[in-house]
Design a protein around this motif. Structure first.
Motif, short mmCIF file in Angstrom:
data_model
loop_
_atom_site.label_atom_id
_atom_site.label_comp_id
_atom_site.label_asym_id
_atom_site.label_seq_id
_atom_site.Cartn_x
_atom_site.Cartn_y
_atom_site.Cartn_z
N THR A 241 0.80 -1.22 0.00
CA THR A 241 0.00 0.00 0.00
C THR A 241 0.83 1.28 0.00
OG1 THR A 241 -0.12 -0.12 2.42
CG2 THR A 241 -1.93 -1.12 1.16
N GLU A 242 2.15 1.14 0.16
CA GLU A 242 3.00 2.33 0.24
C GLU A 242 3.97 2.37 -0.94
OE1 GLU A 242 6.32 4.42 3.15
OE2 GLU A 242 4.88 3.01 4.00
N PRO A 243 3.67 3.16 -1.96
CA PRO A 243 4.61 3.29 -3.07
C PRO A 243 5.80 4.16 -2.68
CG PRO A 243 2.71 4.70 -3.43
CD PRO A 243 2.43 3.92 -2.18
N THR A 244 6.92 3.93 -3.32
CA THR A 244 8.14 4.67 -2.99
C THR A 244 8.98 4.86 -4.24
OG1 THR A 244 10.22 4.57 -1.74
CG2 THR A 244 9.16 2.47 -2.27
N GLY A 245 9.71 5.94 -4.28
CA GLY A 245 10.61 6.22 -5.40
C GLY A 245 12.04 5.84 -5.14
N PHE A 246 12.30 5.01 -4.11
CA PHE A 246 13.66 4.59 -3.76
C PHE A 246 13.86 3.12 -4.12
CE2 PHE A 246 13.53 7.56 0.22
CZ PHE A 246 13.66 8.67 -0.61
N TRP A 247 15.12 2.75 -4.39
CA TRP A 247 15.55 1.36 -4.35
C TRP A 247 16.34 1.16 -3.07
CZ3 TRP A 247 17.25 2.63 -9.84
CH2 TRP A 247 16.26 2.25 -10.76
N ARG A 248 16.03 0.08 -2.33
CA ARG A 248 16.67 -0.17 -1.04
C ARG A 248 17.41 -1.51 -1.04
NH1 ARG A 248 11.62 2.32 0.05
NH2 ARG A 248 11.77 4.12 1.45
N TYR A 249 18.65 -1.45 -0.59
CA TYR A 249 19.53 -2.62 -0.39
C TYR A 249 19.96 -3.30 -1.70
CZ TYR A 249 17.88 -2.27 4.47
OH TYR A 249 17.56 -1.83 5.73
N LEU A 250 19.11 -3.35 -2.69
CA LEU A 250 19.42 -4.05 -3.93
C LEU A 250 20.35 -3.22 -4.81
CD1 LEU A 250 18.67 -6.52 -5.80
CD2 LEU A 250 16.93 -5.00 -6.78
N THR A 251 21.46 -3.81 -5.29
CA THR A 251 22.40 -3.07 -6.14
C THR A 251 22.70 -3.74 -7.47
OG1 THR A 251 24.29 -4.06 -4.99
CG2 THR A 251 23.53 -1.90 -4.20
N ALA A 252 22.36 -5.02 -7.65
CA ALA A 252 22.65 -5.66 -8.93
C ALA A 252 21.76 -6.88 -9.14
CB ALA A 252 24.12 -6.07 -9.02
N VAL A 253 21.44 -7.12 -10.42
CA VAL A 253 20.76 -8.33 -10.85
C VAL A 253 21.54 -8.89 -12.03
CG1 VAL A 253 18.64 -9.36 -11.73
CG2 VAL A 253 18.51 -7.43 -10.12
N ASP A 254 21.98 -10.14 -11.93
CA ASP A 254 22.75 -10.80 -12.97
C ASP A 254 21.95 -11.97 -13.54
OD1 ASP A 254 24.82 -9.11 -12.11
OD2 ASP A 254 25.59 -10.64 -10.74
N VAL A 255 22.18 -12.27 -14.82
CA VAL A 255 21.48 -13.38 -15.46
C VAL A 255 22.46 -14.34 -16.12
CG1 VAL A 255 19.34 -12.10 -15.88
CG2 VAL A 255 21.18 -12.02 -17.60
N LEU A 256 22.00 -15.56 -16.32
CA LEU A 256 22.68 -16.54 -17.15
C LEU A 256 22.11 -16.42 -18.56
CD1 LEU A 256 22.58 -19.58 -14.72
CD2 LEU A 256 24.64 -18.41 -15.48
N ASN A 257 22.96 -16.07 -19.52
CA ASN A 257 22.51 -15.87 -20.89
C ASN A 257 23.59 -16.43 -21.83
OD1 ASN A 257 22.09 -14.72 -23.52
ND2 ASN A 257 20.73 -13.20 -22.60
N ARG A 258 23.29 -17.53 -22.47
CA ARG A 258 24.27 -18.22 -23.31
C ARG A 258 24.78 -17.34 -24.46
NH1 ARG A 258 25.39 -23.46 -23.71
NH2 ARG A 258 23.56 -24.00 -22.46
N ASP A 259 23.96 -16.40 -24.91
CA ASP A 259 24.30 -15.60 -26.08
C ASP A 259 24.96 -14.27 -25.73
OD1 ASP A 259 23.20 -17.45 -27.91
OD2 ASP A 259 21.19 -16.70 -27.49
#
Length: 470
Positions: A241-259
């Motif tokens: 119920t509480e929208p926010t314009g911040f990102w908290r604690y998270l700094t990266a997302v990595d994927v496995l991509n063969r190509d």
């Protein structure tokens, strides 16, 4: 590359080291017409790599660089943000709440892992439960003003909804809870998930107990959400119920991509961070670059921080450590980095009062040296005009022009993208072209950011091989 490996108990922490070690490879296989246009395909098509660094459809591309990676680490960054400081008004975090960070991918993959940071806290951070899912609203969740920490007051939490069947529990050394050490970071275990290209992910963290100050990024330009209690595996967004314009604690997302041949990191200030662009639309200039590189499966990671400088630490103001201090973590520490685009220096002149252009260019040269030490190619940007912005004066303009001349002709970087020439008004070259001005005389409009993202010659990213000097 799609193979998921079981990690030893210390594997999550050792993954951070692997990110740095995996940075030494020379070049991409790129083709984008003359380099100033570009495809905006989804990149979902197949096609494998040939020998060397080839992108799919090798007959249409240029083979470059024959260096072999020093690490077989298979990860590529699809999204990242820079920790900018400690969140105001949250000295003990958000105990008893779930934080649903909404982020937008550049490329997809078959598996995923995330990095969590506790950089700006002297106290350990307990994550009691964490999850990742594909967001149902891939076009962006809210229309809040970019300058505040809250989203639109009318947002019902619809942007917090997950696609059915995509919710995955995140673990850390095979445990559902983890303690992130003070000033430290941790990488999750990999999970199998069909991560989309150009789509939203929901990364949710439940913090059951008080901790220290929240490490955050204030200018997300995308609505995330908070909920009471442990709602990490909720598919619906009703509890958020509480929208926010911040990102908290998270700094990266990595994927496995063969190509994927790797990722481009963009290091910058508010102009890279997207200040002035439309909230929730992903119209920052690195987003345009990501669209151009998507069909070649190249990730683009935005490490811009509003107010950031080359030389001075501004983390107490939520503007991050200096570029010199954070380069190793925010650029060299990212998965699969092969090239970096640097657009820093305006705040040193405009806010920091640096009157010696040699001080700024010396800092930029040091960033290039650090990149070359790890085999990473560097593209540098000239500094955009700010003549209609408060604080402008003859001295500041003279310093900006002299820095730009050194960037263009002094061999500061491996290649140059001339944002000054792209954005300036031909009738008043110390100012932004009116159609490219968001209204404050400093930050570009959506049209300006589009022009910036289109102006980078993709051939500059491939260039010649940079040999690591370790």
């Amino acid at each position: 590359m799609a193979r998921l490996r079981a990690w030893a108990p210390l594997g999550a922490l050792m993954g951070v080291v692997a990110l740095v070690c995996g940075a030494v490879i020379g070049g991409f296989a790129l083709l984008d017409g003359a380099g100033t246009g570009g495809g905006t395909g989804t990149g979902r098509g197949g096609g494998g790599k040939g020998d060397g660094w080839w992108a799919p459809g090798a007959q249409d591309r240029i083979r470059i660089g024959d260096a072999e990676p020093v690490s077989s680490d298979p990860w590529t960054g699809t999204w990242a943000t820079a920790p900018a400081g400690a969140e105001p008004g949250a000295p003990t975090g958000h105990p008893g709440r779930s934080i649903r960070n909404v982020v937008h991918t550049s490329i997809g993959g078959t598996g995923v892992r995330v990095t969590l940071s506790n950089l700006y806290s002297p106290t350990a951070l307990l994550i009691g439960h964490a999850s990742i899912a594909i967001g149902k609203d891939g076009a962006g969740a809210g229309n809040s003003d970019s300058g505040s920490g809250s989203g639109s007051s009318g947002d019902s939490g619809s942007g917090a909804e997950a696609v059915a069947g995509t919710m995955r529990k995140l673990t850390f050394a095979r445990q559902s809870s983890v303690t992130v050490p003070p000033r430290g970071q941790i990488v999750s275990d990999p999970v199998e998930l069909p991560v989309p290209y150009d789509g939203d992910l929901l990364i949710t963290l439940y913090t059951p107990a008080p901790g220290g100050p929240v490490t955050y990024h204030p200018l997300a330009l995308q609505t995330s959400y908070l909920a009471h209690g442990d709602r990490t595996e909720d598919l619906e967004g009703a509890a958020y119920t509480e929208p926010t314009g911040f990102w908290r604690y998270l700094t990266a997302v990595d994927v496995l991509n063969r190509d994927s041949p790797g990722a481009v990191v963009v290091l910058g200030d508010s102009i890279t961070d997207g200040d002035g662009s439309r909230h929730g639309a992903n119209h920052r200039w690195p987003d345009t670059l990501a669209a151009r590189l998507r069909d070649q499966h190249i990730g683009v990671l935005n490490e811009g921080i509003r107010g950031n400088r080359v030389l001075a630490d501004q983390s107490r103001r939520g503007c991050g450590e200096s570029g010199l201090s954070r380069f190793r973590r925010d650029v060299l520490g990212r998965a699969g980095v092969k090239a970096v685009v640097i657009d820093l220096g305006v705040n040193d002149i405009l806010r920091g009062g640096v009157a010696d252009p040699a001080a700024v260019t010396a800092g930029l040269r040091e960033l290039t040296r650090q990149a070359h030490a790890h085999g990473v190619r560097v593209i540098g940007a000239t500094l955009a005009p700010f003549g209609a912005y408060g604080g402008y004066g003859d001295v500041a303009e003279s310093v900006r022009e002299r820095v730009n001349e050194e960037i263009r002709y002094g061999g500061v970087f491996d290649a140059v993208v001339d944002f000054d020439r792209v954005l300036r008004d031909p009738y008043a070259p110390d100012r932004l072209r009116p159609m490219y001005d968001s209204g404050d005389g400093l930050h570009p409009s959506d049209a300006g950011y589009e022009a910036m993202g289109r102006s980078l010659d993709l051939a500059a990213l491939e260039g010649g091989r940079v040999r690591a000097r370790l």
